[in-house]
Design a protein around this motif. Structure first.
Motif, mmCIF file in Angstrom:
data_model
loop_
_atom_site.group_PDB
_atom_site.id
_atom_site.type_symbol
_atom_site.label_atom_id
_atom_site.label_comp_id
_atom_site.label_asym_id
_atom_site.label_seq_id
_atom_site.Cartn_x
_atom_site.Cartn_y
_atom_site.Cartn_z
ATOM 1 N N GLY A 1 0.819 -1.209 0.000
ATOM 2 C CA GLY A 1 0.000 0.000 0.000
ATOM 3 C C GLY A 1 0.852 1.257 0.000
ATOM 4 N N TRP A 2 1.912 1.257 0.799
ATOM 5 C CA TRP A 2 2.831 2.404 0.812
ATOM 6 C C TRP A 2 3.516 2.562 -0.538
ATOM 7 C CZ3 TRP A 2 8.183 2.044 0.165
ATOM 8 C CH2 TRP A 2 8.892 3.242 0.344
ATOM 9 N N LEU A 3 3.908 1.444 -1.157
ATOM 10 C CA LEU A 3 4.582 1.501 -2.449
ATOM 11 C C LEU A 3 3.647 2.031 -3.535
ATOM 12 C CD1 LEU A 3 7.180 0.790 -4.034
ATOM 13 C CD2 LEU A 3 6.191 -1.474 -4.429
ATOM 14 N N ASP A 4 2.394 1.601 -3.513
ATOM 15 C CA ASP A 4 1.434 2.080 -4.510
ATOM 16 C C ASP A 4 1.160 3.573 -4.324
ATOM 17 O OD1 ASP A 4 -0.582 1.414 -6.663
ATOM 18 O OD2 ASP A 4 -1.922 2.218 -5.125
ATOM 19 N N PHE A 5 1.040 4.015 -3.074
ATOM 20 C CA PHE A 5 0.833 5.441 -2.810
ATOM 21 C C PHE A 5 2.021 6.264 -3.302
ATOM 22 C CE2 PHE A 5 1.881 8.925 0.149
ATOM 23 C CZ PHE A 5 0.830 9.789 -0.135
ATOM 24 N N LEU A 6 3.219 5.785 -3.036
ATOM 25 C CA LEU A 6 4.415 6.500 -3.463
ATOM 26 C C LEU A 6 4.522 6.537 -4.983
ATOM 27 C CD1 LEU A 6 6.976 7.899 -2.362
ATOM 28 C CD2 LEU A 6 8.109 5.682 -2.468
ATOM 29 N N ASP A 7 4.155 5.436 -5.617
ATOM 30 C CA ASP A 7 4.201 5.370 -7.074
ATOM 31 C C ASP A 7 3.231 6.370 -7.696
ATOM 32 O OD1 ASP A 7 5.116 4.277 -9.513
ATOM 33 O OD2 ASP A 7 3.396 2.939 -9.611
ATOM 34 N N GLU A 8 2.014 6.424 -7.178
ATOM 35 C CA GLU A 8 1.030 7.384 -7.679
ATOM 36 C C GLU A 8 1.466 8.818 -7.397
ATOM 37 O OE1 GLU A 8 -1.665 6.939 -9.405
ATOM 38 O OE2 GLU A 8 -1.797 4.748 -9.396
ATOM 39 N N LEU A 9 2.080 9.034 -6.249
ATOM 40 C CA LEU A 9 2.526 10.379 -5.897
ATOM 41 C C LEU A 9 3.613 10.874 -6.841
ATOM 42 C CD1 LEU A 9 2.223 12.688 -3.838
ATOM 43 C CD2 LEU A 9 3.992 11.572 -2.459
ATOM 44 N N VAL A 10 4.544 10.005 -7.189
ATOM 45 C CA VAL A 10 5.626 10.394 -8.100
ATOM 46 C C VAL A 10 5.082 10.641 -9.506
ATOM 47 C CG1 VAL A 10 7.756 9.596 -9.197
ATOM 48 C CG2 VAL A 10 7.404 9.230 -6.757
ATOM 49 N N MET A 11 4.119 9.833 -9.942
ATOM 50 C CA MET A 11 3.565 10.018 -11.288
ATOM 51 C C MET A 11 2.773 11.314 -11.411
ATOM 52 S SD MET A 11 2.370 6.338 -12.843
ATOM 53 C CE MET A 11 1.191 6.003 -11.542
ATOM 54 N N GLY A 12 2.092 11.715 -10.340
ATOM 55 C CA GLY A 12 1.255 12.907 -10.427
ATOM 56 C C GLY A 12 1.906 14.180 -9.950
ATOM 57 N N ALA A 13 3.114 14.110 -9.424
ATOM 58 C CA ALA A 13 3.761 15.292 -8.858
ATOM 59 C C ALA A 13 4.477 16.095 -9.938
ATOM 60 C CB ALA A 13 4.750 14.878 -7.769
ATOM 61 N N HIS A 14 4.841 17.311 -9.572
ATOM 62 C CA HIS A 14 5.660 18.155 -10.440
ATOM 63 C C HIS A 14 7.010 17.469 -10.661
ATOM 64 C CE1 HIS A 14 8.163 21.617 -11.630
ATOM 65 N NE2 HIS A 14 7.021 22.151 -12.062
ATOM 66 N N PRO A 15 7.627 17.643 -11.835
ATOM 67 C CA PRO A 15 8.907 16.968 -12.090
ATOM 68 C C PRO A 15 9.967 17.223 -11.029
ATOM 69 C CG PRO A 15 8.041 17.853 -14.130
ATOM 70 C CD PRO A 15 7.125 18.319 -13.052
ATOM 71 N N LEU A 16 10.036 18.434 -10.499
ATOM 72 C CA LEU A 16 11.027 18.712 -9.459
ATOM 73 C C LEU A 16 10.717 17.936 -8.178
ATOM 74 C CD1 LEU A 16 11.532 22.576 -9.923
ATOM 75 C CD2 LEU A 16 13.014 20.712 -10.694
ATOM 76 N N VAL A 17 9.436 17.892 -7.825
ATOM 77 C CA VAL A 17 9.035 17.139 -6.634
ATOM 78 C C VAL A 17 9.233 15.639 -6.863
ATOM 79 C CG1 VAL A 17 7.128 16.648 -5.059
ATOM 80 C CG2 VAL A 17 7.392 18.943 -6.020
ATOM 81 N N ALA A 18 8.921 15.171 -8.070
ATOM 82 C CA ALA A 18 9.093 13.750 -8.380
ATOM 83 C C ALA A 18 10.561 13.342 -8.302
ATOM 84 C CB ALA A 18 8.526 13.450 -9.765
ATOM 85 N N ASP A 19 11.453 14.189 -8.799
ATOM 86 C CA ASP A 19 12.885 13.876 -8.722
ATOM 87 C C ASP A 19 13.369 13.845 -7.273
ATOM 88 O OD1 ASP A 19 13.033 13.694 -11.454
ATOM 89 O OD2 ASP A 19 13.751 15.756 -11.743
ATOM 90 N N ALA A 20 12.874 14.771 -6.457
ATOM 91 C CA ALA A 20 13.274 14.786 -5.046
ATOM 92 C C ALA A 20 12.763 13.547 -4.315
ATOM 93 C CB ALA A 20 12.753 16.062 -4.374
ATOM 94 N N LEU A 21 11.525 13.147 -4.591
ATOM 95 C CA LEU A 21 10.980 11.944 -3.967
ATOM 96 C C LEU A 21 11.741 10.695 -4.411
ATOM 97 C CD1 LEU A 21 7.131 12.651 -4.225
ATOM 98 C CD2 LEU A 21 8.501 12.566 -2.131
ATOM 99 N N THR A 22 12.050 10.619 -5.693
ATOM 100 C CA THR A 22 12.772 9.459 -6.215
ATOM 101 C C THR A 22 14.165 9.360 -5.613
ATOM 102 O OG1 THR A 22 11.545 9.665 -8.291
ATOM 103 C CG2 THR A 22 13.531 8.328 -8.322
ATOM 104 N N GLU A 23 14.826 10.491 -5.469
ATOM 105 C CA GLU A 23 16.156 10.488 -4.860
ATOM 106 C C GLU A 23 16.101 10.045 -3.404
ATOM 107 O OE1 GLU A 23 19.915 13.594 -4.226
ATOM 108 O OE2 GLU A 23 18.129 14.190 -5.363
ATOM 109 N N ALA A 24 15.060 10.478 -2.696
ATOM 110 C CA ALA A 24 14.913 10.072 -1.295
ATOM 111 C C ALA A 24 14.615 8.578 -1.181
ATOM 112 C CB ALA A 24 13.805 10.889 -0.639
ATOM 113 N N VAL A 25 13.794 8.045 -2.088
ATOM 114 C CA VAL A 25 13.490 6.611 -2.067
ATOM 115 C C VAL A 25 14.744 5.796 -2.351
ATOM 116 C CG1 VAL A 25 12.210 4.796 -3.264
ATOM 117 C CG2 VAL A 25 11.063 6.914 -2.647
#
Length: 203
Positions: free
Chosen positions: A3-27
């Motif tokens: 459930g956490w992985l699916d939420f994170l996946d949806e969050l990265v897909m729908g976020a701004h590119p800068l936010v998505a890159d920051a989330l991906t780097e943190a993961v």
């Protein structure tokens, strides 16, 4: 976890590119390198088996191109040149490939399943890193100087075209022996009261 992985996946897909890159780097820093990598490189077979299963599910569930690309780089490395014996391989990639032929059958099957899930993903880096990088410099296919020759329609045998049906030995099978022969009527078979044609003409 899923459930956490699916939420994170949806969050990265729908976020701004800068936010998505920051989330991906943190993961990558907290989860991939901080949790998965130490467990994948340890010697305990039970821990390796469990971590490989979790990693396989993670690869299967991810749909975000950014997150999936970062995971592929983490597992296989960025190298794209052909492998040579003197190269220093990516440590995690080499370890995962070696485990496909492990003494423990369960670890071998789990590792093969992981690579199967990786190859199913629409990531060019996966196919290039695992297969194409070692095939590009090899001439498995030799092309002619003028390209492939065009092939016309198949030629027919002139002897087959000129073969008459009556000459075909299989054509008359099943017919009576006198089939096709011209029958001449006998004089006795003429109807009563009617003469032959020659008699009528002579009269």
């Amino acid at each position: 976890f899923l459930g956490w992985l699916d939420f994170l996946d949806e969050l990265v897909m729908g976020a701004h590119p800068l936010v998505a890159d920051a989330l991906t780097e943190a993961v990558e820093e907290k989860f991939f390198q901080g949790i998965l990598q130490p467990q994948l490189l340890q010697m305990s077979e039970l821990a390796v088996l469990g971590t490989t299963a979790v990693l396989t599910v993670t690869v299967r569930q991810l749909r975000s191109p950014t997150l999936l690309h970062r995971l592929v780089l983490f597992l296989l490395g960025p190298q794209q040149h052909p492998e040579t014996p003197g190269d220093t391989p990516h440590p995690l990639r080499a370890q995962l490939i070696d485990r496909c032929d492990h003494l423990c059958d369960e670890i071998s099957l789990a590792s093969l399943k992981l690579f199967e899930e990786l190859l199913r993903k629409p990531q060019e880096l996966v196919v290039h890193n695992l297969v194409l990088r070692n095939l590009e410099a090899r001439a498995y296919l030799q092309r002619g100087p003028h390209g492939a020759e065009e092939r016309g329609p198949p030629e027919t045998d002139p002897e087959e075209d000129g073969l008459d049906l009556e000459e075909d030995p299989y054509f008359t099978d099943g017919f009576p022996d006198d089939f096709g022969a011209t029958k001449t009527p006998s004089p006795a078979s003429s109807p009563t009261g009617k003469g032959q044609v020659s008699e009528v003409v002579s009269r």
